[in-house]
Design a protein around this motif. Sequence first.
Motif, PDB file in Angstrom:
ATOM      1  N   UNK A  95      25.957  71.668  60.373  1.00 47.92           N
ATOM      2  CA  UNK A  95      27.136  71.255  61.144  1.00 47.92           C
ATOM      3  C   UNK A  95      27.088  71.907  62.524  1.00 47.92           C
ATOM      4  N   UNK A  96      27.611  71.183  63.514  1.00 44.46           N
ATOM      5  CA  UNK A  96      27.656  71.708  64.881  1.00 44.46           C
ATOM      6  C   UNK A  96      29.113  72.029  65.212  1.00 44.46           C
ATOM      7  N   UNK A  97      29.362  73.280  65.559  1.00 42.67           N
ATOM      8  CA  UNK A  97      30.729  73.705  65.873  1.00 42.67           C
ATOM      9  C   UNK A  97      31.042  73.349  67.335  1.00 42.67           C
ATOM     10  N   UNK A  98      31.764  72.243  67.516  1.00 48.18           N
ATOM     11  CA  UNK A  98      32.040  71.722  68.872  1.00 48.18           C
ATOM     12  C   UNK A  98      32.865  72.721  69.701  1.00 48.18           C
ATOM     13  N   UNK A  99      33.634  73.586  69.018  1.00 48.32           N
ATOM     14  CA  UNK A  99      34.462  74.522  69.786  1.00 48.32           C
ATOM     15  C   UNK A  99      33.589  75.527  70.547  1.00 48.32           C
ATOM     16  N   UNK A 100      32.316  75.591  70.161  1.00 49.05           N
ATOM     17  CA  UNK A 100      31.409  76.513  70.867  1.00 49.05           C
ATOM     18  C   UNK A 100      30.699  75.815  72.036  1.00 49.05           C
ATOM     19  N   UNK A 101      30.978  74.519  72.221  1.00 43.27           N
ATOM     20  CA  UNK A 101      30.318  73.761  73.290  1.00 43.27           C
ATOM     21  C   UNK A 101      31.338  73.465  74.389  1.00 43.27           C
ATOM     22  N   UNK A 102      31.340  74.314  75.432  1.00 39.71           N
ATOM     23  CA  UNK A 102      32.377  74.170  76.470  1.00 39.71           C
ATOM     24  C   UNK A 102      32.251  72.837  77.215  1.00 39.71           C
ATOM     25  N   UNK A 123      30.072  65.357  62.770  1.00 41.88           N
ATOM     26  CA  UNK A 123      29.932  66.778  62.412  1.00 41.88           C
ATOM     27  C   UNK A 123      28.557  67.349  62.720  1.00 41.88           C
ATOM     28  N   UNK A 124      27.525  66.476  62.686  1.00 40.47           N
ATOM     29  CA  UNK A 124      26.164  67.007  62.783  1.00 40.47           C
ATOM     30  C   UNK A 124      25.405  66.544  64.021  1.00 40.47           C
ATOM     31  N   UNK A 125      26.114  65.935  64.996  1.00 42.18           N
ATOM     32  CA  UNK A 125      25.350  65.440  66.136  1.00 42.18           C
ATOM     33  C   UNK A 125      26.130  65.546  67.425  1.00 42.18           C
ATOM     34  N   UNK A 126      25.367  65.564  68.516  1.00 39.14           N
ATOM     35  CA  UNK A 126      25.913  65.378  69.859  1.00 39.14           C
ATOM     36  C   UNK A 126      25.034  64.301  70.504  1.00 39.14           C
ATOM     37  N   UNK A 127      25.634  63.201  70.974  1.00 37.70           N
ATOM     38  CA  UNK A 127      24.827  62.117  71.553  1.00 37.70           C
ATOM     39  C   UNK A 127      24.028  62.579  72.781  1.00 37.70           C
TER      40      UNK A 127
END
Length: 364
Positions: A95-102, A123-127
């Motif tokens: 899983x990728x924690x989006x809150x850590x990606x400013x 939950x598991x990707x960023x385009x």
Amino acid sequence: MKISHACLSAVCAAVISGSVVAEDKVLNIYNWSDYVSPDTVANFEKETGIKVNYDVYDSNEALEAKLMAGSSGYDLVFPSNSFFERQVKAGAYQAIDKSKLSNYKNIDQQLAGKVARHDEGNKHNVPYAWGTVGIGYNVDMVKARLGEDFQLDSLDMLLKPEVAAKLQDCGIAILDSPAEVMSIVNNYIGEDPNSESMSDLKASAKVLAEARPYYKYFHSSQYISDLANGDICVALGYNGDLLQAKDRAAEAGQGVNISFSIPKEGTLLWFDLMAIPADAPHPEAAMQYINYILRGDVAASLSNYVFYAVPNTAATPMLDAEISENKGIYPIQAVKDKLFIQVAHTPKFDRSLTRAWSNIKTGR
Ligand code: N2P
């Protein structure tokens, strides 16, 4: 502490002895070839002090084989939507924690909404980027053989044996991508692009088998330089790669004039995603790279170089007009209406597809 295979290196000695920071000074990326600008990785290394090991592939099948074998050692990979969907189901990604990606706020939410069909809540990707599969051709060579009036936005050029035969001498290349190409042929013959019926597979395989004698090769990246150099005259390929060929040919100034068209019969629309393998040795470094790619200036310079659309709203004002106004990158609505999205195939269908594909390639 769990010691992964990557901890055989000197860098990992520091981890074992307690300094976790050292681990994340390395990032192992596995991305598509011709998919970053020349300074993307170098600038990241300069800014962060993280050393990037950058390997490339040119097919989803190659990536999937590595992932499924496990312990790939990769921290960040770039699967396309349909393959990604089944890889998520198989537990291949963390899983990728989006809150850590400013910079996640820069992501185009409409596109993210489409991707969520493959990964609930994303939950598991960023385009990363998106595009189509289309036709790249050498304008002069093709016109000389097919005449001035031939419709150069039709798959007939590649799939009608009597037309392909006329182009055999100047060279036709086809993507070596069974699921993608077969979906396009299904659609061309009026069947569901995502069909898993054996009779549709047979019908589409027959179309390809009949045109096969006139193809020079199946490959998923070689066509860029071959088209730019005039060594082939038509390729079914990824839009940005074909536009890179056009750009390289123009820059070389040798009179090779390449054009790109999206097939009027409709074609595949794909999304490539950034994802972190479940067993990635350096997930923190992968997060840093994702956040860097999400910056508007980084995404724009990448898009301006690779001729692929990026799903980044902050990048839009920084795109060159050559990119933002290019209908081959941002298709008009009427063309968009004919694009289709691929869904993941079942393993059972995949086996039949792989067999059919290898028969087509070898001309059996
Ligand atoms: C880059 C190809 C990326 C598009 N060379 C394939 N999804």
